[in-house]
Design a protein around this motif. Structure first.
Motif, PDB file in Angstrom:
ATOM      1  N   TYR A  13      34.698  34.162 -14.199  1.00  0.00           N
ATOM      2  CA  TYR A  13      34.087  35.465 -14.517  1.00  0.00           C
ATOM      3  C   TYR A  13      35.014  36.586 -14.043  1.00  0.00           C
ATOM      4  O   TYR A  13      35.255  37.558 -14.767  1.00  0.00           O
ATOM      5  N   LEU A  14      35.555  36.429 -12.824  1.00  0.00           N
ATOM      6  CA  LEU A  14      36.460  37.456 -12.281  1.00  0.00           C
ATOM      7  C   LEU A  14      37.764  37.522 -13.065  1.00  0.00           C
ATOM      8  O   LEU A  14      38.333  38.596 -13.276  1.00  0.00           O
ATOM      9  N   ILE A  15      38.227  36.361 -13.514  1.00  0.00           N
ATOM     10  CA  ILE A  15      39.482  36.309 -14.291  1.00  0.00           C
ATOM     11  C   ILE A  15      39.287  36.941 -15.674  1.00  0.00           C
ATOM     12  O   ILE A  15      40.230  37.431 -16.290  1.00  0.00           O
ATOM     13  N   GLY A  16      38.032  36.952 -16.136  1.00  0.00           N
ATOM     14  CA  GLY A  16      37.747  37.515 -17.449  1.00  0.00           C
ATOM     15  C   GLY A  16      37.646  36.444 -18.525  1.00  0.00           C
ATOM     16  O   GLY A  16      37.767  36.746 -19.724  1.00  0.00           O
ATOM     17  N   GLU A  17      37.462  35.176 -18.083  1.00  0.00           N
ATOM     18  CA  GLU A  17      37.284  34.051 -19.019  1.00  0.00           C
ATOM     19  C   GLU A  17      38.357  34.058 -20.104  1.00  0.00           C
ATOM     20  O   GLU A  17      38.089  33.974 -21.297  1.00  0.00           O
ATOM     21  N   ARG A  18      39.600  34.180 -19.657  1.00  0.00           N
ATOM     22  CA  ARG A  18      40.743  34.211 -20.593  1.00  0.00           C
ATOM     23  C   ARG A  18      41.905  33.515 -19.902  1.00  0.00           C
ATOM     24  O   ARG A  18      41.901  33.343 -18.678  1.00  0.00           O
ATOM     25  N   THR A  19      42.881  33.132 -20.698  1.00  0.00           N
ATOM     26  CA  THR A  19      44.105  32.570 -20.119  1.00  0.00           C
ATOM     27  C   THR A  19      45.038  33.730 -19.815  1.00  0.00           C
ATOM     28  O   THR A  19      45.465  34.454 -20.710  1.00  0.00           O
ATOM     29  N   VAL A  64      46.028  28.434 -13.014  1.00  0.00           N
ATOM     30  CA  VAL A  64      44.758  29.077 -12.630  1.00  0.00           C
ATOM     31  C   VAL A  64      44.014  29.418 -13.921  1.00  0.00           C
ATOM     32  O   VAL A  64      44.150  30.508 -14.485  1.00  0.00           O
ATOM     33  N   ASP A  65      43.288  28.438 -14.407  1.00  0.00           N
ATOM     34  CA  ASP A  65      42.593  28.589 -15.690  1.00  0.00           C
ATOM     35  C   ASP A  65      41.480  27.549 -15.748  1.00  0.00           C
ATOM     36  O   ASP A  65      41.473  26.582 -14.981  1.00  0.00           O
ATOM     37  N   LEU A  97      40.610  27.061 -11.032  1.00  0.00           N
ATOM     38  CA  LEU A  97      40.285  28.476 -11.246  1.00  0.00           C
ATOM     39  C   LEU A  97      40.383  29.298  -9.951  1.00  0.00           C
ATOM     40  O   LEU A  97      40.422  30.524 -10.011  1.00  0.00           O
ATOM     41  N   ASN A  98      40.396  28.619  -8.819  1.00  0.00           N
ATOM     42  CA  ASN A  98      40.466  29.335  -7.543  1.00  0.00           C
ATOM     43  C   ASN A  98      41.905  29.331  -7.030  1.00  0.00           C
ATOM     44  O   ASN A  98      42.391  28.312  -6.539  1.00  0.00           O
ATOM     45  N   PRO A  99      42.600  30.481  -7.122  1.00  0.00           N
ATOM     46  CA  PRO A  99      44.010  30.490  -6.712  1.00  0.00           C
ATOM     47  C   PRO A  99      44.184  30.367  -5.201  1.00  0.00           C
ATOM     48  O   PRO A  99      45.299  30.185  -4.726  1.00  0.00           O
ATOM     49  N   LEU A 100      43.068  30.460  -4.462  1.00  0.00           N
ATOM     50  CA  LEU A 100      43.153  30.388  -2.998  1.00  0.00           C
ATOM     51  C   LEU A 100      42.820  28.991  -2.463  1.00  0.00           C
ATOM     52  O   LEU A 100      42.892  28.756  -1.261  1.00  0.00           O
ATOM     53  N   SER A 101      42.431  28.075  -3.333  1.00  0.00           N
ATOM     54  CA  SER A 101      41.997  26.759  -2.851  1.00  0.00           C
ATOM     55  C   SER A 101      43.178  25.994  -2.261  1.00  0.00           C
ATOM     56  O   SER A 101      44.342  26.275  -2.565  1.00  0.00           O
ATOM     57  N   ARG A 102      42.858  24.991  -1.431  1.00  0.00           N
ATOM     58  CA  ARG A 102      43.931  24.167  -0.849  1.00  0.00           C
ATOM     59  C   ARG A 102      44.727  23.484  -1.952  1.00  0.00           C
ATOM     60  O   ARG A 102      45.945  23.377  -1.874  1.00  0.00           O
ATOM     61  N   THR A 103      44.038  23.046  -2.984  1.00  0.00           N
ATOM     62  CA  THR A 103      44.742  22.405  -4.104  1.00  0.00           C
ATOM     63  C   THR A 103      45.734  23.375  -4.730  1.00  0.00           C
ATOM     64  O   THR A 103      46.904  23.055  -4.915  1.00  0.00           O
ATOM     65  N   ALA A 104      45.228  24.576  -5.055  1.00  0.00           N
ATOM     66  CA  ALA A 104      46.089  25.572  -5.705  1.00  0.00           C
ATOM     67  C   ALA A 104      47.315  25.865  -4.838  1.00  0.00           C
ATOM     68  O   ALA A 104      48.433  25.973  -5.344  1.00  0.00           O
ATOM     69  N   ALA A 144      46.738  39.000  -8.542  1.00  0.00           N
ATOM     70  CA  ALA A 144      46.873  40.381  -9.055  1.00  0.00           C
ATOM     71  C   ALA A 144      46.168  40.515 -10.401  1.00  0.00           C
ATOM     72  O   ALA A 144      45.512  41.533 -10.670  1.00  0.00           O
ATOM     73  N   GLU A 145      46.273  39.490 -11.233  1.00  0.00           N
ATOM     74  CA  GLU A 145      45.628  39.556 -12.556  1.00  0.00           C
ATOM     75  C   GLU A 145      44.103  39.601 -12.415  1.00  0.00           C
ATOM     76  O   GLU A 145      43.418  40.228 -13.213  1.00  0.00           O
ATOM     77  N   ILE A 146      43.592  38.950 -11.369  1.00  0.00           N
ATOM     78  CA  ILE A 146      42.143  38.996 -11.135  1.00  0.00           C
ATOM     79  C   ILE A 146      41.746  40.396 -10.648  1.00  0.00           C
ATOM     80  O   ILE A 146      40.824  41.013 -11.176  1.00  0.00           O
ATOM     81  N   VAL A 147      42.490  40.880  -9.660  1.00  0.00           N
ATOM     82  CA  VAL A 147      42.119  42.156  -9.038  1.00  0.00           C
ATOM     83  C   VAL A 147      42.293  43.314 -10.019  1.00  0.00           C
ATOM     84  O   VAL A 147      41.429  44.171 -10.160  1.00  0.00           O
ATOM     85  N   LEU A 148      43.425  43.314 -10.734  1.00  0.00           N
ATOM     86  CA  LEU A 148      43.730  44.456 -11.612  1.00  0.00           C
ATOM     87  C   LEU A 148      43.280  44.230 -13.035  1.00  0.00           C
ATOM     88  O   LEU A 148      43.404  45.120 -13.877  1.00  0.00           O
TER      89      LEU A 148
END
Ligand code: PTJ
Length: 256
Positions: free
Chosen positions: A55-61, A207-208, A192-199, A250-254
């Motif tokens: 949802y935060l990413i905007g449901e897009r690649t 991140v998609d 989808l979570n760029p902060l996860s341990r996996t990521a 940055a793409e999520i925040v901006l």
């Protein structure tokens, strides 16, 4: 109470013009996955976390996700022994796409579960076979090797994940990813979570949502499959996971 309120969620008719139509259909696939014994109940919670990020990413690649998918396609094409790892969420969401990606890469598909039971492994294998899979690893009595992990994700196949040089781990928790990297393997995560341990610990993190990332990877593999080894190596070398994750944030925040 309206009649439809008593019907199971998976049978409810979501109108196509509903603003959250796609998102609700994805949820339904997972609910059906739980009902048919493919997806774990905890998989629904994992999905909820992913959905919030989507949802935060905007449901897009995003641009960075597409760059990650391209580097991943190059890495899988350059691999000697690529393996696609499948869990209960992936089997419910992208069975056809995962099988197609395995087919065009000539990569094995290995069922590897956190909440492992023989019953669930069998249900996932039957589900994937019903969708056309033929090269499945991980069913009983298959797992004949172990990763140094204290949970059932440690159970792997000697000729599959254990021997792989490149492993795709779509939608995963972190410790197996780190373990595979520590074993010298290249790990491609879809998270989808760029902060996860996996990521953070994967070699390449896309991140998609898996429902977009795997179809993108199929297209990219087809686009670059004729490239020379040097050209594939150049794409892989140019990719830097740390900066890709910074771009994803940055793409999520901006909302770039
Ligand atoms: O089928 P099993 O038994 O192997 O269990 C699988 C789950 C997913 C339950 C297990 O691996 C788990 O608990 O995972 P986590 O630790 O919740 O991590 C899941 C990660 O995937 C989170 O970072 C989510 O943001 C992310 N995620 C969830 N849905 C998607 C996703 N990433 C991409 N696409 C999705 N659709």
């Amino acid at each position: 109470m309206p009649e439809h309120a008593n019907r199971p969620l998976a049978k409810m008719l979501v109108p196509k013009n509903h603003p959250r139509y796609q998102s609700l259909k994805i949820r339904e696939r997972l609910v059906e996955g739980v009902a048919s014994g493919i997806t774990s109940q905890v998989g629904l919670i994992a999905h909820g976390r992913g959905e919030a990020f989507d949802y935060l990413i905007g449901e897009r690649t995003t641009t960075s996700a597409m760059e990650g998918a391209r580097a991943a396609a190059a890495m899988l094409l350059a691999a000697k022994n690529p393996v696609l790892s499948v869990n209960g969420n992936v089997a419910a969401l992208v069975p056809n796409e995962t099988i197609e990606l395995g087919r065009i890469l000539d990569a094995a598909i290995e069922i590897n579960l956190f909440y492992r039971t023989d019953e669930r492994v069998r249900a996932i294998a039957d589900h994937l076979r019903a969708h056309g899979a033929s090269n499945l690893l991980g069913e009983h009595p298959d797992p004949d090797a172990a990763l140094p992990l204290a949970h059932p994700r440690s159970l792997v196949c000697r000729d599959g994940i254990h021997a792989a040089d490149v492993v795709l781990v779509p939608l995963e928790d972190g410790d197996r990813c780190q373990t595979l990297v520590d074993m010298g393997k290249s790990v491609i995560a879809i998270d989808l979570n760029p902060l996860s341990r996996t990521a953070q610990s994967a070699t390449i993190t896309i991140v998609d949502n898996v429902v977009r990332a795997i179809p993108n990877m199929i297209e990219l593999v087809q686009q670059i499959r004729g490239f020379s080894e040097d050209r594939l190596a150049e794409i892989i070398l140019r990719y830097d996971n740390h900066s890709a994750l910074q771009s994803a944030i940055a793409e999520i925040v901006l909302r770039k």
